[in-house]
Design an enzyme around this catalytic site. Sequence first.
Site, PDB file in Angstrom:
ATOM      1  CD  GLU A 166       1.362  10.193 -14.973  1.00  0.00           C
ATOM      2  OE1 GLU A 166       1.623  10.593 -16.113  1.00  0.00           O
ATOM      3  OE2 GLU A 166       1.073   9.012 -14.704  1.00  0.00           O
ATOM      4  N   GLY A 215       1.528  14.289 -17.348  1.00  0.00           N
ATOM      5  CA  GLY A 215       2.857  13.829 -16.936  1.00  0.00           C
ATOM      6  C   GLY A 215       3.528  14.799 -15.974  1.00  0.00           C
ATOM      7  CB  ALA A 250       3.121  13.265 -22.113  1.00  0.00           C
ATOM      8  CD  GLU A 270      -2.681  12.234 -18.088  1.00  0.00           C
ATOM      9  OE1 GLU A 270      -3.640  12.680 -17.390  1.00  0.00           O
ATOM     10  OE2 GLU A 270      -1.505  12.313 -17.724  1.00  0.00           O
TER      11      GLU A 270
HETATM   12  N1  COA Z   1       2.635  18.671 -25.762  1.00  0.00           N
HETATM   13  C1  COA Z   1       3.039  19.287 -26.889  1.00  0.00           C
HETATM   14  N2  COA Z   1       2.642  20.535 -27.212  1.00  0.00           N
HETATM   15  C2  COA Z   1       1.819  21.165 -26.369  1.00  0.00           C
HETATM   16  C3  COA Z   1       1.359  20.578 -25.175  1.00  0.00           C
HETATM   17  C4  COA Z   1       1.807  19.278 -24.886  1.00  0.00           C
HETATM   18  N3  COA Z   1       1.428  18.643 -23.765  1.00  0.00           N
HETATM   19  N4  COA Z   1       0.552  21.436 -24.550  1.00  0.00           N
HETATM   20  C5  COA Z   1       0.514  22.540 -25.300  1.00  0.00           C
HETATM   21  N5  COA Z   1       1.268  22.374 -26.401  1.00  0.00           N
HETATM   22  C6  COA Z   1       1.521  23.365 -27.458  1.00  0.00           C
HETATM   23  C7  COA Z   1       0.257  23.790 -28.173  1.00  0.00           C
HETATM   24  O1  COA Z   1      -0.030  22.921 -29.241  1.00  0.00           O
HETATM   25  C8  COA Z   1       0.624  25.170 -28.655  1.00  0.00           C
HETATM   26  O2  COA Z   1       1.438  25.013 -29.784  1.00  0.00           O
HETATM   27  P1  COA Z   1       1.377  26.062 -31.000  1.00  0.00           P
HETATM   28  O3  COA Z   1       1.753  27.379 -30.393  1.00  0.00           O
HETATM   29  O4  COA Z   1       2.323  25.526 -31.980  1.00  0.00           O
HETATM   30  O5  COA Z   1      -0.050  26.022 -31.474  1.00  0.00           O
HETATM   31  C9  COA Z   1       1.502  25.712 -27.535  1.00  0.00           C
HETATM   32  O6  COA Z   1       1.967  24.536 -26.821  1.00  0.00           O
HETATM   33  C10 COA Z   1       0.778  26.599 -26.538  1.00  0.00           C
HETATM   34  O7  COA Z   1      -0.405  25.930 -26.108  1.00  0.00           O
HETATM   35  P2  COA Z   1      -1.797  26.699 -25.906  1.00  0.00           P
HETATM   36  O8  COA Z   1      -2.785  25.695 -25.535  1.00  0.00           O
HETATM   37  O9  COA Z   1      -2.062  27.539 -27.095  1.00  0.00           O
HETATM   38  O10 COA Z   1      -1.413  27.631 -24.677  1.00  0.00           O
HETATM   39  P3  COA Z   1      -2.274  28.074 -23.449  1.00  0.00           P
HETATM   40  O11 COA Z   1      -1.381  28.959 -22.651  1.00  0.00           O
HETATM   41  O12 COA Z   1      -3.609  28.556 -23.898  1.00  0.00           O
HETATM   42  O13 COA Z   1      -2.572  26.733 -22.604  1.00  0.00           O
HETATM   43  C11 COA Z   1      -2.052  24.678 -21.492  1.00  0.00           C
HETATM   44  C12 COA Z   1      -1.547  26.063 -21.974  1.00  0.00           C
HETATM   45  C13 COA Z   1      -0.862  23.931 -20.953  1.00  0.00           C
HETATM   46  C14 COA Z   1      -3.103  24.856 -20.397  1.00  0.00           C
HETATM   47  C15 COA Z   1      -2.704  23.918 -22.672  1.00  0.00           C
HETATM   48  O14 COA Z   1      -1.800  23.951 -23.759  1.00  0.00           O
HETATM   49  C16 COA Z   1      -3.025  22.482 -22.402  1.00  0.00           C
HETATM   50  O15 COA Z   1      -4.049  22.177 -21.832  1.00  0.00           O
HETATM   51  N6  COA Z   1      -2.160  21.573 -22.859  1.00  0.00           N
HETATM   52  C17 COA Z   1      -2.385  20.160 -22.789  1.00  0.00           C
HETATM   53  C18 COA Z   1      -2.163  19.640 -21.428  1.00  0.00           C
HETATM   54  C19 COA Z   1      -2.375  18.169 -21.390  1.00  0.00           C
HETATM   55  O16 COA Z   1      -3.353  17.628 -21.864  1.00  0.00           O
HETATM   56  N7  COA Z   1      -1.424  17.498 -20.804  1.00  0.00           N
HETATM   57  C20 COA Z   1      -1.501  16.111 -20.620  1.00  0.00           C
HETATM   58  C21 COA Z   1      -0.773  15.435 -21.694  1.00  0.00           C
HETATM   59  S1  COA Z   1      -0.786  13.729 -21.343  1.00  0.00           S
END
Ligand code: COA
Length: 701
Positions: free
Chosen positions: A105, A102, A63, A125
């Site tokens: 999902e 998401g 999400a 989450e």
């Molecule tokens: N929603 C909005 N922004 C998100 C995001 C999300 N779910 N996941 C990552 N971002 C943003 C980060 O804030 C970052 O933004 P910035 O460049 O402005 O700081 C950018 O995307 C890159 O994320 P980053 O974590 O630095 O990249 P990464 O390659 O090291 O890791 C992921 C990628 C996807 C593994 C990691 O971002 C992550 O774990 N995200 C969350 C996933 C999550 O919890 N999803 C469930 C949501 S309910």
Amino acid sequence: MSEPVSWRRIGAVLRVVVDHPPVNALAAAVRQGLEAAIDEAERDAQVAAVLIMGAGRHFIAGADIREFGQAPREPSLSRVCTRIEACGKPVVAALHGSALGGGLEVALAAHYRAAAPDAKLGLPEVRLGLLPGAGGTQRLPRLVGARDALELMLGGQPLTAAQAHAAKLVDRLLPGADLEAEALAFVRELLDRGAAPRRSRDAAGLEDRAAARAAIDAARAAQARKAPHLLSPHRIVDAVEAALERPFDEGLALERRLFLECMASPQRAGLIHAFFAERETAKVPEAAAAAPRAVQAIGVVGGGTMGAGIAVAALRAGCRVDMVERDAAGAARGRAHVEAILDGLVAGGRLTAAERDAALARFGSAHDYASLRDADLVIEAAFEDMAVKQAVFAELDRVCRPGAILATNTSYLDVDLIAAATSRPADVIGLHFFSPAHVMKLLEIVVPAKAAADVVASAFALAKRLGKIPVRAGICDGFIGNRMLAAYRHAANVMMEDGASPYAIDAAVCDLGFPMGPFQVYDLAGGDINWAMRKRQAATRDPRARYVQVADRLCERGWFGRKTGRGWYRYAPGGRAGTEDPEVLAIVEAERARAGVVPRAFGAQEIVRRILAAMANEGARIVDEGIALRPLDVDVALLHGYGFPRHLGGPMHHADAVGLAAILADIRAYAADDPLFWRPSPLLLRLVEQGRGFAGLNRLE
Ligand code: COA
Ligand code: NAD
């Protein structure tokens, strides 16, 4: 800009691509696009099946976390997933990179799942104080059974593609060299077989009701023990129970209610603040202004607790590491120390024997500074003594090549004075690692007055490479973290002298969510270390400051904590958990009498309120003095270096949540007991006057 979701018919397959950088998060436009794509698939008679993929490095990372806390926008992801699942034509999801939250999902709502080897499938989450709110809690248990589903949702750790395949979450592992072609071939194979939509809501993973019930009961008991102060883990268990006990649509409705309850909780706000804050701390002016220097060969001075841990962190990141000790015996001890840590990692399954051997092949240990001649960066971790550090830096200045970065791991000392021992102060910086340095995520990057911007940028680049979370700090006694710790300890000590037992203080702090209370931490770290510091500081201590002597009385008896079997607690030989000690309480009593204190009662609530107010006030000073760039830097330092409860977001976020006016009122009331300590920070006064919170200072101009 390309559309966030686009589709194209390739033969009989409607290939749908989510393209919403950086991570294909499911923002409103993506949700709308996915819904429209399914509508298109059903409308177009030539489409026989749908393939959903992600562009870039990820399928869909979840999400859009930035939308959380705002007014919900239609369509909800839950509605989109229901739409995907209801599609009358087979829908296949092809996963690579992150398929998280998401994103997973969406894949669960699809009828078939294929994955490239690099795919990570998870429902994290819980780490954000939420539960999967788009059918995940209902579909996943039906697909893989309650036990595996609970593990994935409560642990928050993703599965690899191979693990997900073994768990029957993924139908087909693809080589991943050309994911689109391979996925299209898989879809055609399904069509050739006459495969129909196969809906997760109808899957039979909960057929063994007894096993599912046992898994739910076990998870409920485990969470009551492990996370009594958290909300979402308990709601996840409730949702999975609904998957077992109720029809799918009822379960979905309950999931929605529980999701909204979690969404509305301050814990969700705290955890999401932590998520973004720990990404923001790397954004500092110097990193934007200058390119980092190349760092490959690292020198470490001192092979004790910290030097060995730092060496292991650097070796694991693929660097060459040369350690220097005082003499041959020290060099051998340092090497043995590094080997022992690496062996421990191998024994724990976190490193293979081959990786250990490769790391050791890149490691050297000597007692001759000449081995640091070619180092790109040297980290000094010798004794915490200015004369020792200045002598080491003078020596480094002599042997290191021009352009090498010279760093100190000092916990408290003035890095400007250490830099002054060299002819190149622009190359000197503080890299404050936390113990154990190969484990702890926090790295305080302490920036002296004369440090060059590219040296600071290099330190941040190194932090990223080592997998650390960097926090920029200015120079003062204790930088950010240890200065906050000092305020926290002071508040705890004074409360103890005024009537709270150390055990009640530890218990109240643990109930808040800290892994340990302040007195347990003294015992773990060794009371002698803090005692030595108190003696050092005695000459410069403000005579008006309250000084609680109980700890000195324990140290005079040689009660330094776990390592001596006694401290604030008593320890059985080799034991980790201490038991309360009536003799300590008698010493506390005697000290109260000596100080002329009439003890009074403190409830658990007052204990934590005082501790949190002390931290908010000290944090405000630290920000006001420019030691921390923003309040969020203080939060991240406390979360990752000191076990501050993550669901509170950090001391500054928590203060905002409570309200700064209320914190200020507390501080003014506490001042009666200890006026010097409880002087409100000028920043706190200003913010309260302006009706603002700390959060407004989190954006750099
Ligand atoms: N929603 C909005 N922004 C998100 C995001 C999300 N779910 N996941 C990552 N971002 C943003 C980060 O804030 C970052 O933004 P910035 O460049 O402005 O700081 C950018 O995307 C890159 O994320 P980053 O974590 O630095 O990249 P990464 O390659 O090291 O890791 C992921 C990628 C996807 C593994 C990691 O971002 C992550 O774990 N995200 C969350 C996933 C999550 O919890 N999803 C469930 C949501 S309910
Ligand atoms: P330690 O006593 O375990 O190790 C220090 C090592 O440095 C010893 O092995 C000693 O032989 C060596 N040494 C001393 N002088 C030297 C010299 N001139 N040249 C080469 N080697 C020399 O200490 P530690 O706990 O590893 O702490 C090291 C530094 O890290 C200190 O500045 C300390 O404040 C800081 N630090 C410690 C912790 C912690 O929790 N232990 C945390 C953060 C920072």
